[in-house]
Write a protein that holds these residues in place. Structure first.
Motif, mmCIF file in Angstrom:
data_model
loop_
_atom_site.group_PDB
_atom_site.id
_atom_site.type_symbol
_atom_site.label_atom_id
_atom_site.label_comp_id
_atom_site.label_asym_id
_atom_site.label_seq_id
_atom_site.Cartn_x
_atom_site.Cartn_y
_atom_site.Cartn_z
ATOM 1 N N ALA A 15 0.719 -1.163 -0.041
ATOM 2 C CA ALA A 15 0.054 0.049 0.139
ATOM 3 C C ALA A 15 0.844 1.358 -0.078
ATOM 4 C CB ALA A 15 -0.883 0.181 1.240
ATOM 5 N N SER A 16 1.938 1.024 0.778
ATOM 6 C CA SER A 16 2.844 2.322 0.642
ATOM 7 C C SER A 16 3.671 2.633 -0.585
ATOM 8 C CB SER A 16 3.960 2.131 1.832
ATOM 9 O OG SER A 16 3.286 1.968 3.268
ATOM 10 N N VAL A 31 -7.985 9.621 -1.988
ATOM 11 C CA VAL A 31 -8.327 8.685 -1.293
ATOM 12 C C VAL A 31 -7.027 8.064 -0.613
ATOM 13 C CG1 VAL A 31 -8.926 6.094 -0.688
ATOM 14 C CG2 VAL A 31 -10.322 7.587 -2.516
ATOM 15 N N ILE A 32 -6.093 8.173 -1.555
ATOM 16 C CA ILE A 32 -4.674 7.530 -0.894
ATOM 17 C C ILE A 32 -4.005 8.889 0.311
ATOM 18 C CG2 ILE A 32 -2.206 7.351 -1.378
ATOM 19 C CD1 ILE A 32 -2.921 5.882 -3.943
ATOM 20 N N LEU A 69 -5.832 8.285 3.400
ATOM 21 C CA LEU A 69 -5.434 7.043 4.203
ATOM 22 C C LEU A 69 -4.165 7.463 4.853
ATOM 23 C CD1 LEU A 69 -6.232 4.119 1.528
ATOM 24 C CD2 LEU A 69 -7.636 4.673 3.615
ATOM 25 N N GLN A 70 -3.184 8.030 4.008
ATOM 26 C CA GLN A 70 -1.928 8.601 4.603
ATOM 27 C C GLN A 70 -2.124 9.325 5.825
ATOM 28 O OE1 GLN A 70 0.387 10.597 1.743
ATOM 29 N NE2 GLN A 70 0.831 8.632 0.648
ATOM 30 N N MET A 84 -4.665 9.534 8.065
ATOM 31 C CA MET A 84 -5.094 8.557 9.066
ATOM 32 C C MET A 84 -4.051 7.640 9.443
ATOM 33 S SD MET A 84 -9.231 8.001 7.977
ATOM 34 C CE MET A 84 -8.880 7.385 6.288
ATOM 35 N N ILE A 100 -3.309 4.973 8.068
ATOM 36 C CA ILE A 100 -3.596 3.603 7.703
ATOM 37 C C ILE A 100 -2.421 3.027 6.701
ATOM 38 C CG2 ILE A 100 -5.173 2.230 6.413
ATOM 39 C CD1 ILE A 100 -7.535 4.123 7.372
ATOM 40 N N LEU A 101 -1.959 3.728 5.619
ATOM 41 C CA LEU A 101 -1.017 3.138 4.891
ATOM 42 C C LEU A 101 0.185 2.840 5.695
ATOM 43 C CD1 LEU A 101 -1.341 5.203 1.470
ATOM 44 C CD2 LEU A 101 -2.082 2.996 1.946
#
Length: 463
Positions: free
Chosen positions: A262-263, A451-452, A455-456, A458, A460-461
């Motif tokens: 994901a990263s 979206v990415i 997510l970053q 938050m 999550i990634l």
């Protein structure tokens, strides 16, 4: 020169092209000194004890050398391949992605981050030679292309006002007008008035002449009267050319591909999206200013110009710098009369020589170059007249594109808001035939990018 660049066909001459090339260089030479602050040593503020905190990524001297080489290669390539008066260098914003996202947030080493940039350049080469990048650009409606040009004009004007110190962060407001108590701010205003007069009087090379005269006045004020103008004096006249980062990108692939998927996806999409649309937006804006867009708002030979930045990106990564992209400051040279690739050759030569003469560039203060960005911004807003503001289906996406760039301080985000609003308006009106298939792809990529980013933010990634 005539045989290589067709000067007469484009209504120009060698003298004009040289002046334009020098003008472009002087308006973007700041990247030589600024880039090291993003990919050399990051300033992270103060710790609890009030001590400065920094993150070392690469030696500053190596960054300066690689920046000059990347800018020279990219600018020469775009001049040779397209015969357009455009200039390229490691992108301001893309270098922030390199330093603050790849190295600071994701914890990549300099080698791994350079490997990501190298792969991004290879991906762009594939997209360009297959025609995919040109097809993406041609899917953009004509009105949005005009909005992009005006938006970039406002964006670089804001940069000019900020660099001059005329616009400052407000106390309780996002921005405010400076008190004009600093000598460099007053000098910038003098330069703005001087260049405006020269341009209005249609003096040949007005922008370049005004810039040089402002710089001369600045040097006199600082060195003769002791006023602080921001002119940097050299610590040594001996050039410090550093190739210590050459080839380091090839040692970073193992670390890059060992990162969580994901990263890794976030790294590559961020680099690709930001570069693609920064380059597209800048190309369209500069080409519109030079009159190169055809009747449909498309840019002939665009794939050649985009191939130049793709090749220069991978080459720059090998030498040790962040993603190379076309600069909006190219419009300064165009405004000074540049019309062919000879302008680019001159600009590229200046960057190459800057490896040896970087101290000299410091004698041209920001107060002398900032007014140029303001003037060029005014000129680029002429495309506003080509937008049908009475049609709200056109006005809404164009407005978001235009104001988004300066308000968000990002060409990419301004385009994203404009494109997504265009899609919303057309879908709401059920005018699906007006939307080219690739516009759906472009909007989908923007959504994925945001979206990415979310997510970053938050965390999550990272996990």
């Amino acid at each position: 020169m005539e045989k290589l660049f067709h000067l007469k066909e484009h209504g120009t001459n060698v003298r004009t092209e040289i002046i334009a090339g020098l003008t472009t260089f002087l308006t973007m030479a700041y990247i030589i000194f600024l880039n090291k602050n993003f990919i050399g040593t990051l300033n992270l503020g103060l710790d609890a004890a009030g001590n400065p905190v920094s993150l070392f990524i690469m030696p500053d001297s190596a960054v300066i050398t690689a920046t000059c080489i990347g800018a020279a290669l990219g600018t020469w390539l775009v001049g040779i391949l397209s015969n357009y008066p455009l200039a390229q260098a490691p992108g301001l914003g893309l270098n922030a992605v390199f330093g603050y996202t790849l190295c600071l947030s994701f914890g990549l080493s300099a080698a791994a981050a350079l490997a990501a940039v190298f792969l991004g350049g290879i991906f762009f080469i594939l997209l360009t030679v297959t025609g995919a990048r040109t097809a993406l650009v041609n899917a953009i409606p004509y009105s949005l292309k005009k909005a992009i040009s005006a938006g970039i004009g406002l964006f670089i004007a804001l940069i000019g006002f900020a660099n001059a110190g005329i616009v400052i962060p407000g106390n309780g407001t996002p921005v405010d007008l400076a008190a004009f108590s600093h000598a460099s701010v007053i000098l910038a205003l003098v330069g703005l008035v001087l260049i405006t007069i020269l341009v209005i009087q249609k003096v040949p090379g007005a922008i370049f002449i005004g810039m040089l005269l402002t710089a001369v006045v600045g040097n006199i004020l600082q060195f003769c009267f002791g006023l602080e103008i921001g002119i940097s004096t050299p610590e040594s006249w001996v050039p410090n050319i550093d190739f210590s980062m050459f080839g380091k990108c090839f040692t970073g692939f193992g670390e890059l591909f060992s990162a969580p998927i994901a990263s890794l996806l976030a790294v590559m999409i961020t680099l690709i999206m930001v570069d693609m649309f920064d380059t597209v937006g800048t190309l369209i804006g500069a080409a519109d200013k030079a009159g190169y867009l055809d009747e449909n708002g498309n840019l002939p030979k665009m794939e050649r110009a985009m191939l130049a930045d793709a090749v220069a990106t991978s080459a720059g990564a090998i030498f040790g710098t962040s993603t190379v992209t076309t600069y909006v400051e190219s419009t300064a040279g165009i405004a000074a009369g540049g019309r062919t690739g000879l302008t680019s050759m001159v600009t590229g030569l200046c960057f190459a020589l800057s490896m040896f003469l970087t101290p000299v560039v410091g004698f041209v203060p920001t107060a002398a170059t900032a007014p140029v960005l303001i003037i060029v911004g005014i000129m680029m807003c002429s495309s506003l007249k080509d937008i049908d503001w009475s049609d709200l289906e056109v006005a809404f996406p164009c407005f978001f594109t235009i104001v988004g760039m300066p308000f968000f301080y990002s060409i990419t985000d301004g385009m994203a808001f404009g494109f997504l609003s265009y899609l919303i308006v057309k879908v709401a009106r059920a005018k699906f035939k007006d939307i080219k298939p690739l516009m759906y792809v472009i909007c989908a990529l923007f959504i994925v990018m945001y979206v990415i980013y979310g997510l970053q933010a938050m965390g999550i990634l990272k996990s």
